[in-house]
Scaffold this motif. Structure first.
Motif, short mmCIF file in Angstrom:
data_model
loop_
_atom_site.label_atom_id
_atom_site.label_comp_id
_atom_site.label_asym_id
_atom_site.label_seq_id
_atom_site.Cartn_x
_atom_site.Cartn_y
_atom_site.Cartn_z
N ILE A 1 0.85 -1.19 0.00
CA ILE A 1 0.00 0.00 0.00
C ILE A 1 0.89 1.24 0.00
O ILE A 1 1.75 1.39 0.86
N LYS A 2 0.67 2.09 -0.98
CA LYS A 2 1.46 3.32 -1.13
C LYS A 2 0.52 4.51 -1.27
O LYS A 2 -0.42 4.47 -2.05
N SER A 3 0.79 5.57 -0.54
CA SER A 3 -0.04 6.78 -0.64
C SER A 3 0.61 7.79 -1.58
O SER A 3 0.91 8.92 -1.20
N VAL A 4 0.81 7.36 -2.81
CA VAL A 4 1.37 8.23 -3.85
C VAL A 4 0.40 8.25 -5.03
O VAL A 4 -0.35 7.31 -5.24
N GLU A 5 0.45 9.32 -5.81
CA GLU A 5 -0.47 9.47 -6.93
C GLU A 5 -0.04 8.72 -8.17
O GLU A 5 -0.86 8.47 -9.06
#
Length: 101
Positions: free
Chosen positions: A42-46
């Motif tokens: 899970i990555k919180s990047v666009e």
């Protein structure tokens, strides 16, 4: 996100466990389902770039048949280096429809 994965694995009636994976060199993957059957990062990047895939690439060396997924803020699903990139909303929809687990 991890809570949703935990709920689905728990409510599905499956005996597969949910854990994380980490090597002594520092590679890690947020969620592993079963004996390396599915790996989820899970990555919180666009926009996921190749550098975001180091942990999953390392995992796939040990478990080449695993389904590898990155959940992110990307706008569209795609495949990068053989790894599925899924927007968070789409991942949750697939997860709750039992299309991931």
């Amino acid at each position: 996100m991890i809570n949703s994965v935990l709920c689905i694995t728990g409510y599905s009636g499956s005996n597969e466990k949910l854990c994380y994976w980490r090597t002594s060199s520092g590679y890690e993957v947020d969620a592993i389902i079963g004996e390396g059957r599915i790996a989820i990062e899970i990555k919180s990047v666009e926009e996921i770039k190749s550098r975001h895939l180091k942990g999953l690439k390392g995992f796939l060396e040990d478990y080449p048949k695993a389904r590898a997924i990155v959940v992110s803020l990307d706008q569209h699903p795609r495949i990068l280096n053989g790894i599925e990139i899924l927007p968070a909303k789409q991942f949750l929809k697939l997860l709750w429809n039992k299309e991931i687990v």
